[in-house]
Design a protein around this motif. Structure first.
Motif, PDB file in Angstrom:
ATOM      1  N   LYS A   1       0.797  -1.230   0.000  1.00 47.48           N
ATOM      2  CA  LYS A   1       0.000   0.000   0.000  1.00 47.48           C
ATOM      3  C   LYS A   1       0.827   1.275   0.000  1.00 47.48           C
ATOM      4  CE  LYS A   1      -4.052  -2.003   0.269  1.00 47.48           C
ATOM      5  NZ  LYS A   1      -4.091  -2.978  -0.818  1.00 47.48           N
ATOM      6  N   TYR A   2       0.245   2.306  -0.579  1.00 51.54           N
ATOM      7  CA  TYR A   2       0.806   3.650  -0.515  1.00 51.54           C
ATOM      8  C   TYR A   2       0.167   4.391   0.657  1.00 51.54           C
ATOM      9  CZ  TYR A   2       1.122   8.657  -1.527  1.00 51.54           C
ATOM     10  OH  TYR A   2       1.324  10.012  -1.420  1.00 51.54           O
ATOM     11  N   GLY A   3       1.007   4.966   1.524  1.00 52.91           N
ATOM     12  CA  GLY A   3       0.450   5.744   2.632  1.00 52.91           C
ATOM     13  C   GLY A   3       1.051   7.128   2.742  1.00 52.91           C
ATOM     14  N   CYS A   4       2.345   7.263   2.414  1.00 49.59           N
ATOM     15  CA  CYS A   4       2.991   8.569   2.580  1.00 49.59           C
ATOM     16  C   CYS A   4       3.994   8.878   1.480  1.00 49.59           C
ATOM     17  CB  CYS A   4       3.680   8.647   3.942  1.00 49.59           C
ATOM     18  SG  CYS A   4       5.145   7.595   4.062  1.00 49.59           S
TER      19      CYS A   4
ATOM     20  N   CYS B   1       8.297   2.540  -1.035  1.00 54.66           N
ATOM     21  CA  CYS B   1       7.924   3.808  -1.665  1.00 54.66           C
ATOM     22  C   CYS B   1       9.111   4.690  -1.987  1.00 54.66           C
ATOM     23  CB  CYS B   1       6.936   4.580  -0.790  1.00 54.66           C
ATOM     24  SG  CYS B   1       7.624   5.133   0.783  1.00 54.66           S
TER      25      CYS B   1
ATOM     26  N   ARG C   1      11.075  -0.112   2.949  1.00 57.49           N
ATOM     27  CA  ARG C   1       9.976   0.758   2.528  1.00 57.49           C
ATOM     28  C   ARG C   1      10.026   0.866   1.011  1.00 57.49           C
ATOM     29  NH1 ARG C   1       9.137   3.668   7.287  1.00 57.49           N
ATOM     30  NH2 ARG C   1       9.039   2.065   8.864  1.00 57.49           N
TER      31      ARG C   1
ATOM     32  N   ALA D   1       8.655   7.178   3.183  1.00 60.19           N
ATOM     33  CA  ALA D   1       9.230   6.222   4.144  1.00 60.19           C
ATOM     34  C   ALA D   1       8.927   6.574   5.599  1.00 60.19           C
ATOM     35  CB  ALA D   1      10.742   6.086   3.932  1.00 60.19           C
ATOM     36  N   GLN D   2       7.714   7.074   5.854  1.00 55.25           N
ATOM     37  CA  GLN D   2       7.369   7.480   7.221  1.00 55.25           C
ATOM     38  C   GLN D   2       6.176   6.752   7.827  1.00 55.25           C
ATOM     39  OE1 GLN D   2       8.931   9.789   9.230  1.00 55.25           O
ATOM     40  NE2 GLN D   2      10.554   9.971   7.704  1.00 55.25           N
ATOM     41  N   CYS D   3       5.529   5.862   7.081  1.00 53.99           N
ATOM     42  CA  CYS D   3       4.323   5.252   7.649  1.00 53.99           C
ATOM     43  C   CYS D   3       4.349   3.731   7.659  1.00 53.99           C
ATOM     44  CB  CYS D   3       3.065   5.737   6.935  1.00 53.99           C
ATOM     45  SG  CYS D   3       2.793   4.992   5.320  1.00 53.99           S
ATOM     46  N   GLY D   4       5.166   3.129   6.814  1.00 50.10           N
ATOM     47  CA  GLY D   4       5.298   1.676   6.821  1.00 50.10           C
ATOM     48  C   GLY D   4       4.269   0.908   6.015  1.00 50.10           C
ATOM     49  N   SER D   5       3.279   1.583   5.436  1.00 47.69           N
ATOM     50  CA  SER D   5       2.227   0.874   4.686  1.00 47.69           C
ATOM     51  C   SER D   5       2.783   0.068   3.520  1.00 47.69           C
ATOM     52  CB  SER D   5       1.223   1.874   4.104  1.00 47.69           C
ATOM     53  OG  SER D   5       0.645   2.638   5.106  1.00 47.69           O
ATOM     54  N   CYS D   6       3.921   0.516   2.978  1.00 47.25           N
ATOM     55  CA  CYS D   6       4.441  -0.055   1.737  1.00 47.25           C
ATOM     56  C   CYS D   6       5.529  -1.098   1.988  1.00 47.25           C
ATOM     57  CB  CYS D   6       5.016   1.065   0.887  1.00 47.25           C
ATOM     58  SG  CYS D   6       6.451   1.816   1.686  1.00 47.25           S
TER      59      CYS D   6
END
Ligand code: FES
Ligand code: FES
Lengths: 731, 149
Positions: free
Chosen positions: B37-40, B60, B58, B43-48
């Motif tokens: 997933k894309y979240g930010c 992204c 990360r 490299a600050q949210c970890g979704s990817c």
């Protein structure tokens, strides 16, 4: 014994038919039934009478429940079908839950799942299940030539005890479909529930942990292009000129153009909120290419209204709270009470703007052709946005089809569907299917924010330290958080509530438990301080007020049931061992609040480690009526608590020259793993009352418990959120 | 544009993309693997989060040109049928709410458990701290990690 009618004003909520391949299909209205609140039904949109939920019983006995409700994270896609399965009396193992299929006109309307869903669907879902069960019993009675009253059911089987006969639902389903729909059906007694009240896993769990495409951002069709928008860098600005020559020449870029979200003179509905009307659009083949081209745009913006700064609006709000405002409620003679008071306690509380920051940023798919618009994505208000899109595109309403995907969080943000309209306009212009994608920066800086709030509480104590007067005055940006009829109204003889609102060019809107998400914490901190000044235990003090409100309420329209309020507080006192088994070296804060139809009381156990608050445990008591799916409910309670603590401690969106100073998670703080409570213990009040929601009532009160625990830990009261704005050390 | 031969979830995949393209968008837009997933994007949210070899990365901010022939594992490649121990623990604890952050949480937990099969609470916090969940499922994630064997 509850009996419900299946018709209202001769309109039936139910329809049945024989399935093409054998079996029974029952169509029903997901949220409409005529019991217990006919007025609510009368006020429902006409479409809600239409069939939008389906129950299929195949000849093999498999029950398929097709839910029109998308999942937003509140477990409605599991818990609502559980209610149907309960009344149908089937084995949950044989139940399959399906989301309404895309691109079909079988379903007249999909409804967004919110914390009210369970409350609204409770009766209609039970009725659907009970009706199907009744018809199956009739069919078996006819087949066996015995009275229907002698037919019993269990786990998808029909039994006739006297003759020892039994048969599966599937085998009589086709016959049952031909039985006329009964005009009324009997619902089960709560004591006979076998599914409701037992924990069942999320029906989409496996798809989530294996990474299946579920979310709006995952949706794609052949030939789909990616679109992104550039919006003004600050509120109160608009587009002046754009130089797109560099962007247009970049690889994979199809077009760059400007669009207006709404037509000139269009009268916005509430769900059309947005601060920016003219946007620059970049369309291309892939996300990365479009992201890069967007950065290559050279855009000039111009100011249209004042640039707001955090300090500026904080000062304006303070000025408004300092002078008389709109009177909402007055009991007794508060002026006299304050005049005669031996002691007045006055405290002011503030909270900043907050973005929603759903982990899935705003996005929507659109495919608009000459005569219809097909839209797919995460939106909570499809019925409203269809109207807006129809008006914007100049197409008839019935040519607009909005389908919902699973939503990567909502928290209120996806009530406001400007991005749906934007996607539709872009697709129309491109004459191609497109997916509009917001970057995190777009999402965070083009928000419909939780308003900044400001409130002052005053309490008057007489010479005997008795509470004789109470005054609340406050407001916020475009929204007031003051609920005049909520507690402690009704418990204090002399009471005054006033509010104001302040206009701004910053867009604000609903955010998980609107208004309550601020005022609960302020009120519960203030009551803690008042209790302390009166020399009372904070729980004892609140219970005395509830007792007063129960026995001899002041005024009318008090918006709570004092007994249920006291119930959760007493339960949390008992379970946490408050005042009896307080853990040594641990600082405790308590809070209780009622909003969104559910009562919640919480105790936080806090210690300080290296000047940082560590929450060892949260004890939580909840009265949300019957708990349909307990483990999933506990998950929601835990989430609300973590979310509430996180925002109160860390989160803030500040403005400088009209622009949000935080645009991504490098500067904006959400709570993290290490900051979550180490343990959360949840207790539900078991009272058999119809269920209410859990998505919203949990995060408001925890802020009060947190502030009160921080005071115990440090000796200092906290008034301004976020409590740890600068990551400061406590103690 | 350049051609890259990637090893994704045990399969050879060839893509023709700008070498600077983050592997996140190669997975999502070019290979139709949308579980990551894309979240930010910063490299600050970890979704990817994905695995490169055994290491959580990360995706992204990881250009496709840096992958080389290292094995990439995404959430889709963790198991054939959702029966990786971490996936099973996630189901057993019914962790997800909205579910959006969970692929990243799971991938990071898998990497943690590979490096440290019996992490303490503090080690879990340390390793998972970069994975944000707006729904607040942290308490359950920790329980699931401890139960995953
Ligand atoms: S999207 Fe990569 S860390 Fe947020
Ligand atoms: S489950 Fe919704 S963001 Fe984590």
């Amino acid at each position: 014994m509850t009996i419900v009618k299946t018709t209202y004003n001769r309109r039936s909520f139910l329809q049945t038919t024989v399935l093409a391949g054998g079996g029974m299909m029952l169509g029903f209205s997901w949220l409409a039934s005529c019991n217990p609140t006919p007025e609510e039904v009368l006020n429902m949109p006409k479409e809600w009478f239409n069939i939008n939920g389906f129950l299929k019983i195949g000849e093999n006995g498999v029950v398929t429940i097709m839910s029109p409700n998308p999942e937003i994270g509140q477990n409605v896609k599991t818990s609502m079908p559980m209610i149907i399965a309960e009344e149908l009396d089937v084995d949950w193992k044989n139940v399959v839950v399906e989301q309404a299929p895309l691109n079909t006109d079988i379903f007249t309307r999909q409804l967004a799942g919110g914390s009210q869903s369970i409350r609204q669907g409770w009766q209609s879902l039970r009725m659907a299940g009970a009706t199907a069960r009744h018809m199956l019993r009739e069919a078996a009675a006819q087949q066996w030539q015995v009275p229907v009253a002698e037919i019993t059911t269990a786990a998808g089987m029909l039994y006739h005890k006297k003759s020892g006969k039994s048969i599966g639902y599937g085998e009589v389903a086709s016959a049952a479909a031909k039985i006329p729909v009964p005009e009324e059906v009997q619902l089960k007694d709560a004591k006979d529930f076998k599914i409701i009240g037992t924990s069942r896993k999320n029906v989409d769990g496996k798809k989530i942990v294996t990474g299946q495409p579920l979310f709006g951002l995952d949706y794609k069709v052949e030939g789909m292009l990616i679109a992104m928008i550039a919006h003004p860098p600050a509120f109160g600005m608009k587009l002046k000129s754009v130089d797109d020559s560099a962007a247009k020449a970049m690889p994979g870029i199809k077009d760059v153009f400007t669009v207006n979200v709404y037509n000139e003179g269009y009268e916005k509905q509430w769900s059309d909120t947005t601060a920016f009307d003219e946007l620059v659009v970049v369309v291309g083949n892939t996300t990365w290419e479009v992201m890069n081209a967007k950065k290559a745009l050279r855009i000039e913006w111009e100011r249209t209204s004042a640039a707001e700064n955090t300090e500026g609006y904080m000062a304006k709000m303070a000025a408004l709270t300092a002078k008389p405002a709109t009177q909402l409620r007055k009991d007794g003679n508060p002026e006299a009470a304050f005049k005669s008071a031996a002691k007045v306690i006055e405290r002011t509380y503030t909270a900043p703007f907050l973005p929603h920051n759903t982990m899935e940023p705003m996005n929507f798919f659109a495919h608009v052709t000459a005569d219809k618009a097909e839209l797919v994505g995460p939106i909570q208000t499809p019925e409203f946005m269809e109207k807006t899109v129809a008006a914007r595109l100049g197409l008839p309403l019935e040519k607009i089809d909005i389908q919902m995907t699973r939503q990567g969080g909502g928290f209120g943000r996806r009530l406001y569907g400007h991005f749906v309209v934007e996607a539709a306009v872009i697709s129309q212009k491109m004459n191609a299917p497109i997916k509009l994608v917001y970057t995190r920066e777009d999402d965070m800086t083009q928000g419909i924010y939780r308003p900044a709030y400001h409130v002052t509480y005053r309490a008057a104590l007489d010479a005997d330290n008795k509470l004789i007067g109470f005054h609340i005055r406050g407001g916020g940006i475009q929204d007031s958080p003051v609920h005049a009829d909520r507690f402690p109204a009704g418990a204090i003889d002399n009471y005054l509530a006033e509010d104001w609102t302040l206009d701004s060019n910053i867009s604000t809107g609903a955010w998980r438990a609107p208004g309550s998400n601020f005022i609960a914490g302020a009120e519960q901190s203030f009551l803690d301080e008042v209790a302390e000044a009166m020399g009372k235990d904070p729980i004892e003090f609140r219970l005395e007020l509830f007792d007063r409100a129960k026995k001899n309420p002041v005024g009318k329209n008090n918006d709570y049931e004092a007994a249920r309020y006291a119930g959760v507080l007493e339960l949390v006192r008992e379970k946490s061992g408050w005042g009896k088994n307080d853990p040594a070296g641990v600082h405790r804060g308590v809070s209780a609040y009622y909003c969104h139809n559910s009562y919640v009381a919480q105790v936080i156990d806090m210690v300080l480690e290296n000047g940082k608050p560590v929450i060892q445990k949260v004890h939580c008591a909840v009265d949300c009526g019957i708990v349909v799916n307990p483990d999933a409910a506990i998950n929601l309670v835990e989430g609300g608590i973590v979310d509430g603590i996180g925002h109160a401690l860390y989160s803030t969106l500040t403005f400088k020259d009209g622009a949000a100073e935080q645009s991504n998670f490098d500067k904006y703080r959400l709570i993290r793993h290490s900051e979550a409570p180490k343990a959360i213990e949840v207790h539900f009040v078991n009272n058999g009352i119809d269920p209410t929601g859990l998505g919203e009532p949990l995060n408001p009160p925890i802020i009060g418990a947190l502030a009160n625990a921080m005071y115990k830990a440090t000796g200092k009261r906290v008034y301004d959120q976020p409590f740890l704005a600068g990551g400061q050390v406590l103690g | 544009m350049a051609t890259f031969n990637l090893n994704i979830n045990g399969k050879k995949q060839q893509v023709e993309v700008d070498p600077a393209t983050p592997i996140l968008w190669v997975l999502r837009d070019h290979l139709n693997l949308v579980g990551t997933k894309y979240g930010c994007g910063i490299a600050q949210c970890g979704s990817c989060t994905i695995l490169v070899g055994d290491i959580a990365m990360r995706s992204c901010m990881l250009p496709v040109s840096q992958i080389g022939n290292q094995a990439v594992t995404t959430i889709e490649g963790l198991s054939e049928d959702g029966d990786h121990p971490v996936q099973k623990a996630w189901l057993e604890h019914d962790v997800p709410q909205c579910g959006y952050c969970q692929a990243g949480q799971i991938m990071n937990a898998v990497a943690l458990l590979k490096a440290n099969p019996k992490p303490s609470d503090e080690e879990i916090d340390g390793a998972m701290n970069g994975n944000i969940c707006r729904c607040g499922t942290y308490v359950r994630i920790k329980a699931a990690i401890k139960a995953a064997v």
